[in-house]
Structure formats: C-alpha cells, structure tokens
Write an enzyme that holds these catalytic residues in place. Structure first.
Site, PDB file in Angstrom:
ATOM      1  N   TYR A 179     -13.280  31.320  44.371  1.00 39.54           N
ATOM      2  CA  TYR A 179     -13.664  32.794  44.296  1.00 39.54           C
ATOM      3  C   TYR A 179     -14.512  32.984  43.210  1.00 39.54           C
ATOM      4  O   TYR A 179     -14.036  32.595  41.773  1.00 39.54           O
ATOM      5  CB  TYR A 179     -12.286  33.378  44.246  1.00 39.54           C
ATOM      6  CG  TYR A 179     -12.331  34.849  44.097  1.00 39.54           C
ATOM      7  CD1 TYR A 179     -13.076  35.616  45.135  1.00 39.54           C
ATOM      8  CD2 TYR A 179     -11.655  35.586  43.441  1.00 39.54           C
ATOM      9  CE1 TYR A 179     -12.977  36.865  45.217  1.00 39.54           C
ATOM     10  CE2 TYR A 179     -11.514  37.004  43.209  1.00 39.54           C
ATOM     11  CZ  TYR A 179     -12.193  37.593  44.306  1.00 39.54           C
ATOM     12  OH  TYR A 179     -12.388  38.996  44.295  1.00 39.54           O
ATOM     13  N   ASP A 210      -5.386  28.204  44.332  1.00 37.32           N
ATOM     14  CA  ASP A 210      -5.379  29.578  44.852  1.00 37.32           C
ATOM     15  C   ASP A 210      -5.106  29.575  46.273  1.00 37.32           C
ATOM     16  O   ASP A 210      -5.876  28.999  47.078  1.00 37.32           O
ATOM     17  CB  ASP A 210      -6.848  30.278  44.640  1.00 37.32           C
ATOM     18  CG  ASP A 210      -7.060  31.715  45.060  1.00 37.32           C
ATOM     19  OD1 ASP A 210      -6.126  31.936  46.001  1.00 37.32           O
ATOM     20  OD2 ASP A 210      -7.918  32.276  44.535  1.00 37.32           O
ATOM     21  N   ARG A 256       8.814  46.731  31.009  1.00 42.23           N
ATOM     22  CA  ARG A 256       7.787  45.833  31.143  1.00 42.23           C
ATOM     23  C   ARG A 256       8.456  44.539  32.046  1.00 42.23           C
ATOM     24  O   ARG A 256       7.848  43.860  32.555  1.00 42.23           O
ATOM     25  CB  ARG A 256       7.356  45.097  29.939  1.00 42.23           C
ATOM     26  CG  ARG A 256       5.944  45.649  29.896  1.00 42.23           C
ATOM     27  CD  ARG A 256       5.116  44.972  28.492  1.00 42.23           C
ATOM     28  NE  ARG A 256       5.625  44.354  27.610  1.00 42.23           N
ATOM     29  CZ  ARG A 256       6.175  44.965  26.516  1.00 42.23           C
ATOM     30  NH1 ARG A 256       5.727  46.048  26.057  1.00 42.23           N
ATOM     31  NH2 ARG A 256       6.821  44.181  25.607  1.00 42.23           N
ATOM     32  N   LYS A 315      -3.771  40.629  49.565  1.00 43.55           N
ATOM     33  CA  LYS A 315      -4.317  40.351  50.858  1.00 43.55           C
ATOM     34  C   LYS A 315      -3.170  40.219  52.045  1.00 43.55           C
ATOM     35  O   LYS A 315      -2.509  41.315  52.368  1.00 43.55           O
ATOM     36  CB  LYS A 315      -4.929  38.874  51.025  1.00 43.55           C
ATOM     37  CG  LYS A 315      -5.827  38.844  49.822  1.00 43.55           C
ATOM     38  CD  LYS A 315      -7.072  39.840  49.650  1.00 43.55           C
ATOM     39  CE  LYS A 315      -7.803  39.301  48.252  1.00 43.55           C
ATOM     40  NZ  LYS A 315      -8.768  40.366  47.968  1.00 43.55           N
TER      41      LYS A 315
END
Ligand SMILES: Cc1ncc(COP(=O)(O)O)c(C=O)c1O
Length: 399
Positions: free
Chosen positions: A117, A189, A63, A214
């Site tokens: 968003y 963001d 992890r 993106k």
C-alpha cells in the site's frame, strides 16, 4: 487482552459472540458507548493501585479506553488464533506506522514488499528514513529467497498479501520461517483477507495488521486500525501505542464492533459476488488479466489455494485497450459503482489504478489499463449489467 478461555467456536459464532463479556455489556447485548476522558477513583489507594498494576481492561485514564474499546480489541484477539492482544488505532495507516515503530530503531533495515500500500511505502521512505531506518523493497513473489536479502541490520519485514492494486499472493509461511530463523520480526498487512480468511499468526506472522476501516467496519463510515500479536511482541506493541498516544473514539469502536457481528455473512457474500463478476469479466473480449487471487491469472494463485480460507471482494482487471480515455470512459459510465479509494464497505466501487507508479524493486509488466473493483453487497446480476453497459462506452471512447 482476553482473559476468557477460548472455546473451539465456528467463525460465525465467534464473530457474533467475541468480546461481549457480561461485565462490559451489563444487561444489554452490545457494550454501550462509554465516553470519557476522566476516569474517577473511589479513593487514593485505588488511584495508586491503578498506577502500579498498569493493567489492560481496567479504568485508568481516557486514553486507555473504556469497555467499548476493550470489547472490540478483545473480539479481534479472540478471532486471531495464537494471539495475545490487539491494539486499536485511529486508522489503518496509524496501525501500520505504530507497529513498525514498535520494532524498529535507528540504524535498522526493513524489507518491504514492492506491492505494498503506497502510504506504507511513504511512511518508510520519509519518516523511517528520517529515523535512520533504511527501507529496501523486495519482489512480493520472492518466497524463501528473501533470506538472500538479509543483512545483519535487517530487523523487520513488512508483508502485504495479496498486494495492493496488483494482488500478488505472497508465500507468507516461507518468508516468516526464514525471518524467524534470522531473528527478524514479520508484520503483515492482512486487510484484504482478515483473520477469517488468513489466520496470520498461525502462518508464522508476528504482528498482523488490518485497516479495520474496510471489512471490520464494513459500512464505509469509520476510520480504524488494529494490530494483533502474540506474547513476544504484545508488551512492546502496547507500550509503543500508549507512548504515541493512540486512542480510538468509543463511538467508532462501537460501530466497528457492530460491523464485526456481520463480518462472516458479509465476507461470504463479497466472496461469492466478486468471484461471479471476476469470472464474467474473464470471458469478456475487452479484458486481459483478471487479478483475483482465487483465479489462475493472479500471480501466487497456487499459494492462495494452499494458504487461504477464502477470498474477499477486492480485485483488479486489465482493459486490453489501455489508453487513459477509454479507461476513464468505462469507469465514468458505471452507475452502481462509486469512484473512491476506501474499499471493504457494502457498496461497490471502481478505481483506475497504476501499479507501475508505485514500484522500485520490480517492473510492472501488465500491458493494459487496470481497474480495481470493490464488489459490494448489491445483487451481482445488477453489477454485471452495469459493467456490460460501461463496456459500450469504453468501445465508444476507443473508436
Ligand atoms: C491494504 C491497505 N492497507 C491499509 C490501508 C489504510 O487504511 P486506512 O485508510 O484506515 O488508514 C488501506 C486503505 O486503503 C489499504 O488498502
């Protein structure tokens, strides 16, 4: 967390070199994909040592990642001036949610840009509410006046600049300066600009978040998020992500790192093609506002000129004839533009969008029907021809 001395490299050189420590690459160019849940220790002393040092960039447990993930996180840290470290998450939404959870506790209040968003809003309205954190929405153009909204419970501000769908450019330095004075954490963001076009920490942001899905990945085939921060928040961000079990697949990290190597050339092409197309749209009689931060129609354009180092490939424009049938006819008639949500890839997209549906603090005053375009890496002449053809169908639908 990077341990290499930072050289004053230009962005393209940084994008190609960052994160490629020789201990991770060995004799090849890219750090290979290390697939592992179990990390093996040579002996019990080393096992115990691993627990006490709790260090990043060392084998410990699956992890905690492997050189594939460490290299990508390291690269993103190197590319954000002022950063101490970067945590990776399996999506942009996971990055936003986990970063918020790192700084909020029950009883706190958070201020969120009204142009954020929509899933960021849902996280606040549903999940944070259940945690007894109250979200208040603010006008993205509020600037330094945000201080008037602070209460003694305000703990964090979520910014997004430009805003999703409507592209208002926020006065990030003014908001962050007011927040810092009041001891409030700021999270941005920064997916649209990335650290390349908006070095967020230098502008006063505490935690800069990108949906790496993106532009970092750039090829529409991986979901990934990243949050980058400075000394003050690094440990908290890191521990929270670990406690929430956030881990990114090494295959996805590898693909994202590969995307990163071409980020500079892709962003420059997205910028140039999007500007060409936005200016062409502005001349069309069918088009009202063109909401591209580098064009004067866009609210906050002057702030974009002051603060940003470039513009990327996503913007919206208004069809004057605002009925749903005409807009759908326009979008459906496009051939080179796919219809889909996740942007920032090499292929162009068109999406009907309705900011009014997602606002609570401000009224959306746009009169026409908005279409959001993701301008990809095709030749802009072909994209313009496709748009011109779609306008014929748009006229047909309206008559
Ligand atoms: C501005 C912005 N932030 C965050 C996200 C979420 O990213 P992801 O799809 O990787 O969860 C998106 C996705 O469209 C976005 O547009």
């Amino acid at each position: 967390m990077t341990d290499r001395p930072r050289k004053p490299l230009k962005p393209a050189t940084q994008a190609t070199n960052s994160g490629r420590r020789s201990e991770w690459t060995g004799a090849v160019v890219n750090p290979p994909v290390w697939r592992a849940s179990t990390h093996l220790y040579p002996d019990v002393v080393a096992l115990r040592e691993g627990l006490t040092s709790n260090a990043d960039g060392r084998f410990f447990y699956g992890r905690r990642g492997s050189p594939t993930q460490w290299s990508l996180a390291d690269a993103l840290t190197e590319m954000e001036p002022g950063a101490t470290g970067t945590m990776l998450y399996p999506s942009g939404v996971a990055a936003i949610s986990c970063a918020l959870l790192a700084v909020l506790k029950p009883g706190d209040e958070i201020l969120i840009a009204d142009s954020s968003y929509d899933p960021s809003r849902s996280f606040a309205d549903v999940f944070l509410k259940r945690m007894e954190v109250t979200a208040h929405y603010y006008d993205p153009l509020i600037g330094a006046d945000i201080a008037n909204l602070f209460s003694d419970k305000t703990r964090a501000i979520l910014l997004e600049s430009p805003g999703s769908l409507s592209f208002e450019v926020q006065d990030v330095p003014a908001i962050c300066a007011a927040a810092r004075k009041a001891g409030i954490t700021t999270l941005l963001d920064n997916t649209w600009a990335t650290s390349r076009f908006f070095p967020a920490l230098e502008k006063g942001v505490d935690i800069s978040i990108v949906a790496a899905t993106k532009y970092i990945v750039g090829h529409s085939d991986v979901m990934l998020g990243a949050a980058t921060t400075h000394d003050k928040y690094w440990n908290r961000l890191r521990r929270t992500a670990q406690q929430l079990g956030q881990v990114v697949s090494p295959d996805d990290a590898y693909l994202a790192a590969r995307g990163l190597r071409t980020l500079e050339v892709r962003l420059r092409q997205h910028e140039s093609s999007a500007l060409t197309i936005a200016r062409w749209l502005k001349e069309r009689e069918e088009v009202g506002l063109v909401l591209h931060p580098a064009l004067p129609d866009c609210p906050g354009h002057e702030i974009w000129k002051r603060d940003f180092l470039g513009s990327s490939g996503l913007f919206s424009f208004e069809l004057k004839q605002g009925d749903e049938a005409s807009r759908a006819a326009f979008v459906d008639a496009l051939d080179l533009f796919g219809i889909g949500y996740s942007w920032g890839g090499y292929e162009s997209l068109a999406l009907p969008v309705d900011p009014a549906k997602h606002r609570t603090a401000t009224e959306w005053k746009g009169k026409g029907a908005l279409v959001r375009l993701n301008i990809g890496l095709e030749d802009p002449d072909d994209l313009i021809a496709d748009l011109a053809n779609a306008f014929e169908h748009y006229h047909g639908a309206g008559s």
